[in-house]
Design an enzyme around this catalytic site. Structure first.
Site, PDB file in Angstrom:
ATOM      1  N   GLY A  72       0.810  -1.219   0.000  1.00  0.00           N
ATOM      2  CA  GLY A  72       0.000   0.000   0.000  1.00  0.00           C
ATOM      3  C   GLY A  72       0.841   1.266   0.000  1.00  0.00           C
ATOM      4  N   THR A  73       1.913   1.257   0.763  1.00  0.00           N
ATOM      5  CA  THR A  73       2.744   2.462   0.853  1.00  0.00           C
ATOM      6  C   THR A  73       3.340   2.805  -0.509  1.00  0.00           C
ATOM      7  OG1 THR A  73       3.256   1.974   3.158  1.00  0.00           O
ATOM      8  CG2 THR A  73       4.762   3.470   2.012  1.00  0.00           C
ATOM      9  N   ASN A 152      -8.358   3.768   8.158  1.00  0.00           N
ATOM     10  CA  ASN A 152      -7.798   2.630   8.887  1.00  0.00           C
ATOM     11  C   ASN A 152      -8.034   2.684  10.396  1.00  0.00           C
ATOM     12  OD1 ASN A 152      -5.943   4.775   7.943  1.00  0.00           O
ATOM     13  ND2 ASN A 152      -4.586   3.967   9.511  1.00  0.00           N
ATOM     14  N   GLN A 180      -7.681  -0.331   3.055  1.00  0.00           N
ATOM     15  CA  GLN A 180      -8.531  -0.921   4.102  1.00  0.00           C
ATOM     16  C   GLN A 180      -9.885  -1.371   3.565  1.00  0.00           C
ATOM     17  OE1 GLN A 180      -7.756  -1.818   7.082  1.00  0.00           O
ATOM     18  NE2 GLN A 180      -5.812  -0.750   7.379  1.00  0.00           N
ATOM     19  N   GLY A 201      -1.807  -6.507  -0.101  1.00  0.00           N
ATOM     20  CA  GLY A 201      -2.112  -7.923   0.160  1.00  0.00           C
ATOM     21  C   GLY A 201      -2.363  -8.263   1.614  1.00  0.00           C
ATOM     22  N   THR A 238      12.394  -7.047 -10.361  1.00  0.00           N
ATOM     23  CA  THR A 238      11.939  -8.419 -10.604  1.00  0.00           C
ATOM     24  C   THR A 238      10.628  -8.665  -9.876  1.00  0.00           C
ATOM     25  OG1 THR A 238      14.208  -9.152 -10.864  1.00  0.00           O
ATOM     26  CG2 THR A 238      12.587 -10.857 -10.317  1.00  0.00           C
ATOM     27  N   CYS A 326       2.599   6.105  18.258  1.00  0.00           N
ATOM     28  CA  CYS A 326       3.767   6.308  19.098  1.00  0.00           C
ATOM     29  C   CYS A 326       4.949   6.580  18.178  1.00  0.00           C
ATOM     30  CB  CYS A 326       4.018   5.066  19.920  1.00  0.00           C
ATOM     31  SG  CYS A 326       5.372   5.249  21.050  1.00  0.00           S
TER      32      CYS A 326
HETATM   33  N1  PLP Z   1      -3.045   2.965   3.508  1.00  0.00           N
HETATM   34  C1  PLP Z   1      -3.827   2.572   4.530  1.00  0.00           C
HETATM   35  C2  PLP Z   1      -5.200   3.154   4.667  1.00  0.00           C
HETATM   36  C3  PLP Z   1      -3.365   1.631   5.448  1.00  0.00           C
HETATM   37  O1  PLP Z   1      -4.142   1.260   6.463  1.00  0.00           O
HETATM   38  C4  PLP Z   1      -2.055   1.108   5.281  1.00  0.00           C
HETATM   39  C5  PLP Z   1      -1.496   0.157   6.263  1.00  0.00           C
HETATM   40  O2  PLP Z   1      -1.752   0.274   7.454  1.00  0.00           O
HETATM   41  C6  PLP Z   1      -1.282   1.536   4.179  1.00  0.00           C
HETATM   42  C7  PLP Z   1      -1.816   2.468   3.318  1.00  0.00           C
HETATM   43  C8  PLP Z   1       0.096   1.012   3.944  1.00  0.00           C
HETATM   44  O3  PLP Z   1       0.032  -0.282   3.395  1.00  0.00           O
HETATM   45  P1  PLP Z   1       1.296  -1.262   3.465  1.00  0.00           P
HETATM   46  O4  PLP Z   1       1.400  -1.723   4.888  1.00  0.00           O
HETATM   47  O5  PLP Z   1       0.953  -2.372   2.518  1.00  0.00           O
HETATM   48  O6  PLP Z   1       2.490  -0.493   3.018  1.00  0.00           O
END
Ligand code: PLP
Length: 387
Positions: A72-73, A152, A180, A201, A238, A326
């Site tokens: 996601g990041t 989230n 989410q 995933g 890859t 935190c």
């Molecule tokens: N975006 C949201 C709303 C999330 O809740 C998260 C993970 O907590 C992410 C992005 C980041 O995803 P990842 O952990 O796959 O990098």
């Protein structure tokens, strides 16, 4: 001790079917999906099957609209930076919300250091993005809007379709972080009207370190990672074939079981909420009462610090999470709750319970048994609590 895991918005256990599907791709089917020989073709075929499963699940038209990432990041970084740099000549203004995940917020903050201007939209008491503020924020220089599909921390589901309607025809790219949402509620890119959508995933019983970005056909965003010509020249590196196969399987299972699982989990979530309401005074539900992910329950226990509750729950074998992050040893109230104007004291005492399909009634009843005495004990020690 029987441990009870109620932190599924942080991560989920890999589904047995997912693990089984992935295993051969670590060993006998280890080929590099970009190699032209048979080993490579086996990997490539598995990867393309997974891509098509994801395409169908999110209602995309063409498999090429799905680009695999490391999670996601990365998908969020790719979408936001990629759109900003691609459209730099057209404008320099980005709109996002004040309650996004740090993967979007910190990417926007970085872009501010690069000369882009960012508007952070306010949200209402339920964490819903203010559409009036959105209308006002749009200028001729606006090139991108990024608003998450579901939050989230509190689970609030944002009005993505309405946002798409507001910006329709204005040449602004629309990204949603659906990390989410995918696997918990239906996600359809056409119905939502988005150009870019992030998913990951490990939030839906798939493996960690794999995700995808949907890029609507015809939308051009800049490359984020340079190197080889993988993913049709859009994401070098890859391909993580075992991860991709796992993500495909996790999405396939979500497609098969989503409604059944969501109904089941919502039932447990509501049982937990009622159990808390019936047994503990001075609480506050954070998030929208209905427009909320079926698995998420974020509650503030007034007069207390979330960390204390969390540690005590952990000692009882219950894993949840606080609303406060935190960071480098300093406890700061959650930007989501402060964005919703929850007062600082309530924000400090918030706990997020996020449930999953492997939870059961007995576990929920156990939490309802252990939580009230913890709250009572901690409040009896709290100088803020007057009884
Ligand atoms: N975006 C949201 C709303 C999330 O809740 C998260 C993970 O907590 C992410 C992005 C980041 O995803 P990842 O952990 O796959 O990098």
């Amino acid at each position: 001790m029987n441990r009870i895991y109620l932190d599924h918005n942080a991560t989920t256990p890999v589904d047995k079917e997912v693990l089984k599907a992935m295993m051969p791709y670590f060993s006998e089917k280890f080929g590099n999906a970009s190699s032209v020989h048979e080993y490579g073709r086996v990997g490539k075929m598995a990867m393309e099957d997974a891509r098509d499963i994801i395409r169908k699940f999110i209602g995309a038209t063409n498999p090429d609209e799905i680009v695999f990432t490391s999670g996601g990041t990365e998908s969020d970084n790719f979408a936001v930076k990629g759109a900003a740099y691609a459209l730099k000549k057209k404008g320099d203004h980005i709109i996002t919300s004040s309650i996004e995940h740090s993967a979007v917020i910190n990417t926007c903050k970085f872009l501010e250091t690069q000369g882009f201007k960012v508007s952070y939209l306010p949200v209402d008491e339920f964490g819903m993005v203010d559409l009036q503020a959105l209308r006002k924020a749009i200028t001729d220089r606006t090139i991108l809007i990024s608003v998450m599909m579901a939050n989230n921390e509190i689970g609030t589901i944002e009005p993505i379709e309405e946002i798409a309607e507001i910006i329709q025809g204005r040449g602004i790219l629309f990204h949603t972080d659906a990390v989410q949402a995918v696997g918990k509620i239906p996600v359809d890119v056409k119905r939502l009207g988005v150009d870019l959508l992030s998913l990951s995933g490990h939030k839906l019983h798939g493996p960690k370190g794999i995700g995808a970005l949907y890029i609507r056909k015809g939308v051009k965003i800049s490359r984020y990672q340079h190197g080889g010509h993988h993913e049709k020249n859009r994401r070098a590196g890859t391909e993580n074939v075992p991860g991709i196969v796992g993500l495909g399987k996790a999405v396939e299972i979500a497609g098969r079981d989503l409604k059944k699982d969501a109904d089941y989990i919502r039932g447990l979530r509501d049982r937990l909420h009622k159990g808390i309401e019936d047994n503990i005074k001075h609480i506050r539900l954070n998030g929208h009462p209905d427009k909320r992910l079926p698995n998420t329950l974020n509650v503030s226990f007034k007069y207390l610090e979330g960390e204390g509750i969390l540690l005590n729950l952990d000692m009882e074998g219950v894993a949840a999470s606080t609303g406060s992050a935190c960071t480098s040893g300093s406890l700061e109230p959650s930007h989501v709750l402060t964005g919703m104007k929850v007062d600082a004291a309530d924000a400090q005492g918030s706990i997020r319970f996020s449930l999953g399909k492997e939870n059961n009634k007995e576990e929920i009843d156990q939490v309802i048994r252990v939580l009230p005495p913890i709250i009572k004990r901690l409040r009896s020690m709290s100088p803020l609590y007057q009884g």
